[in-house]
Scaffold this active site. Sequence first.
Site, mmCIF file in Angstrom:
data_model
loop_
_atom_site.group_PDB
_atom_site.id
_atom_site.type_symbol
_atom_site.label_atom_id
_atom_site.label_comp_id
_atom_site.label_asym_id
_atom_site.label_seq_id
_atom_site.Cartn_x
_atom_site.Cartn_y
_atom_site.Cartn_z
ATOM 1 N N ALA C 32 0.849 -1.192 0.000
ATOM 2 C CA ALA C 32 0.000 0.000 0.000
ATOM 3 C C ALA C 32 0.879 1.233 0.000
ATOM 4 O O ALA C 32 1.755 1.369 0.852
ATOM 5 C CB ALA C 32 -0.901 -0.013 1.234
ATOM 6 N N HIS C 48 -10.609 0.107 1.434
ATOM 7 C CA HIS C 48 -9.807 -0.777 0.587
ATOM 8 C C HIS C 48 -9.393 -2.038 1.350
ATOM 9 O O HIS C 48 -9.437 -3.140 0.827
ATOM 10 C CB HIS C 48 -8.543 -0.049 0.091
#
Lengths: 173, 173, 173
Positions: C32, C48
Amino acid sequence: MLQLILGGVRSGKSSLAERLCQESGKQVIYVATATAGDDEMTRRIARHRADRPDQWPTVEEPIALAAALSAYDDERYCIMVDCLTLWLTNNLLDTKDSWQTEKAKLLQQLSTLRADVIFVSNEVGLGIVPMGSLSRRFSDEAGWLHQELAARCDRVVMVVAGLPQVLKGPPLD
Amino acid sequence: MLQLILGGVRSGKSSLAERLCQESGKQVIYVATATAGDDEMTRRIARHRADRPDQWPTVEEPIALAAALSAYDDERYCIMVDCLTLWLTNNLLDTKDSWQTEKAKLLQQLSTLRADVIFVSNEVGLGIVPMGSLSRRFSDEAGWLHQELAARCDRVVMVVAGLPQVLKGPPLD
Amino acid sequence: MLQLILGGVRSGKSSLAERLCQESGKQVIYVATATAGDDEMTRRIARHRADRPDQWPTVEEPIALAAALSAYDDERYCIMVDCLTLWLTNNLLDTKDSWQTEKAKLLQQLSTLRADVIFVSNEVGLGIVPMGSLSRRFSDEAGWLHQELAARCDRVVMVVAGLPQVLKGPPLD
């Protein structure tokens, strides 16, 4: 042959157009619609120029594109026009408000041109339109211009991440 | 048959939808989500209206789209909805914050509709999102809506420079 | 195998990348590039995360992407990088102005990577570029990065309304 190369910012559309110019086997004439109004623009123009073969004569024409094409309208030439959205911007900002006249001249001219022409233009209509009536008018006019040109061109290509997608006409080699 | 026609500003998406409506052979009902809030919008609406066949009844519905579709839910009809992004905007600006409710009603309704529907919507997610939380929410909601509709539609088309690209479903004639 | 998944805001690009990760049959590592700088970002990250399988180890790396990939460079791994445009933003805002260095490291590394990598990135170049030199630089750098990555990836996919369009490489199942 008339071709329209659309693409986003730094999508590789000019590189593709340059490749197609070289593959044409004709004398290439480069019509630049940019004018060096500030330092950033001067740098952008210099970078584009450095990418092009030296032997390509360059014509700078920010407004009167049809007249520039007429001057080289011969089947020995392949004319690369880079780019249409800047030409649109220049005309919209022009004090004579020359856009409708210049656009009509270009569209009328296309059916009888003997030179090959490769138009490069930014696809700008797929994001949120910023506030302000000039942005809205620019988006509208760019969209209409692309539709009218695409209908008249033999091949239309959209470039994404350097990868050409043929939207109309014969596949690329 | 459910169809979703996506495209940028002045990309020719409404023209394509109108052509598909005429080819349906059904009675066309035009659902306009625009409301004439200012002079510019009034001019835009008038221009769109001038492009459409006179015999198409027009329903103006800025908010309650599902209810408008229900009123014409008959297999004799082909309903053209123009456009979804304006319907989204109207709902986001609505003081009742009606978006989630109205969207849920529409999605639920789609599986049982007997009328043909052709949805027109702006693809707005491929540029830089302007500053401001409303712009970000609008981009998010438009993207989610398009995904959910595309999954339910029989055909999805993206129009670039007037040239339709079929993303899902049967090719165009 | 190196893959680049491009798409607009909420286009379904992360969902497609997650599906491709699962189909790889390898251990998935999720990299990420987002950092939780404010409440809105925290909510976006949480959303997410909720969409991803629990058993995927997550590495948070806003700046030094090449180093993060090196740490998992093994053919047993499929590394999902979500997303490149945020990594670009983080680097452009970094006080060390780390972008050119980090980008060069990543591009150099790609030819020898043993892990599979699936890069997710926002296509941001198809709208009007907002005012301001940072927006212009961001658009330029994103476009150049996508071109360079696309040239090196085995497959490039553009997602529109959840519908994947393969621009390069083998078709999707």
